[in-house]
Design an enzyme around this catalytic site. Sequence first.
Site, PDB file in Angstrom:
ATOM      1  N   CYS A   1      24.708  -3.977  64.828  1.00  0.00           N
ATOM      2  CA  CYS A   1      24.227  -3.675  63.482  1.00  0.00           C
ATOM      3  C   CYS A   1      23.227  -4.743  63.035  1.00  0.00           C
ATOM      4  O   CYS A   1      22.154  -4.861  63.621  1.00  0.00           O
ATOM      5  CB  CYS A   1      25.392  -3.513  62.515  1.00  0.00           C
ATOM      6  SG  CYS A   1      24.912  -2.681  60.969  1.00  0.00           S
TER       7      CYS A   1
ATOM      8  N   GLU B   1      32.501  -0.683  67.245  1.00  0.00           N
ATOM      9  CA  GLU B   1      33.908  -0.959  66.923  1.00  0.00           C
ATOM     10  C   GLU B   1      34.491   0.062  65.954  1.00  0.00           C
ATOM     11  O   GLU B   1      35.709   0.123  65.771  1.00  0.00           O
ATOM     12  CB  GLU B   1      34.049  -2.388  66.382  1.00  0.00           C
ATOM     13  CG  GLU B   1      33.653  -2.597  64.942  1.00  0.00           C
ATOM     14  CD  GLU B   1      32.149  -2.747  64.715  1.00  0.00           C
ATOM     15  OE1 GLU B   1      31.769  -3.080  63.576  1.00  0.00           O
ATOM     16  OE2 GLU B   1      31.353  -2.507  65.656  1.00  0.00           O
TER      17      GLU B   1
ATOM     18  N   HIS C   1      27.812   0.854  64.753  1.00  0.00           N
ATOM     19  CA  HIS C   1      29.007   0.016  64.918  1.00  0.00           C
ATOM     20  C   HIS C   1      29.889   0.592  66.034  1.00  0.00           C
ATOM     21  O   HIS C   1      30.662   1.525  65.789  1.00  0.00           O
ATOM     22  CB  HIS C   1      29.808  -0.031  63.620  1.00  0.00           C
ATOM     23  CG  HIS C   1      29.207  -0.863  62.557  1.00  0.00           C
ATOM     24  ND1 HIS C   1      29.420  -2.219  62.446  1.00  0.00           N
ATOM     25  CD2 HIS C   1      28.360  -0.536  61.542  1.00  0.00           C
ATOM     26  CE1 HIS C   1      28.756  -2.699  61.407  1.00  0.00           C
ATOM     27  NE2 HIS C   1      28.106  -1.686  60.845  1.00  0.00           N
TER      28      HIS C   1
END
Length: 205
Positions: free
Chosen positions: A76, A183, A181
């Site tokens: 990001c 994650e 992202h």
Amino acid sequence: MTVILDTGCANLSSVKFAFERLNANVVVSKDHKVIRSAARVVLPGVGTAAAAMQAIEARDLATLIQSLEQPVLGVCLGMQLMTKVSNERGASQLESIDCLGVIPTQVEELDSQGLPLPHMGWNQINVSGHPIFTGIANGSYVYFVHSYRAPQSDYTIASCDYGETFSAAIAKDNFIGLQFHPEKSAKIGAQILQNFLNMNKEETA
């Protein structure tokens, strides 16, 4: 060992947990010796480019990051910091922000054509044959939160459409940046992080 750079940003824990779910040996550190000895390095980031670069410079990490030869993953804002310059000044800045300059592109406000900003939520990406996308199909959904973007360029390795087509991922040599992202991107994101864990110097040279 994978080292997540301790830049003081807020999403360090979520990135660390995502790697731990893959049983990775991962630590958060700002120690130069630890970072240099890592098999791979992650540059996370949330907030503005101005604040993030101030934090990196306060920890004397800029020159160190630029000199790394192992695979380095920017996530990001971490991706945006890999570029030459960002227009995400923050309220107190009048000029564009000089970034790390390891990928020769720039970051400007996303031209959303009237769609809400930030671009937030799940969107599809078109991917290249870069090793970070091994096993990832075109049209896979990943999770975005951003108002600024890198344009399409020779360094684009994945693209996304939101008002305009922009770089969802960029890369040069051992430096790889993801605008989304991983994650927060469920199984697709986990596969991308696993692909990064599988990388070595030779694959990104």
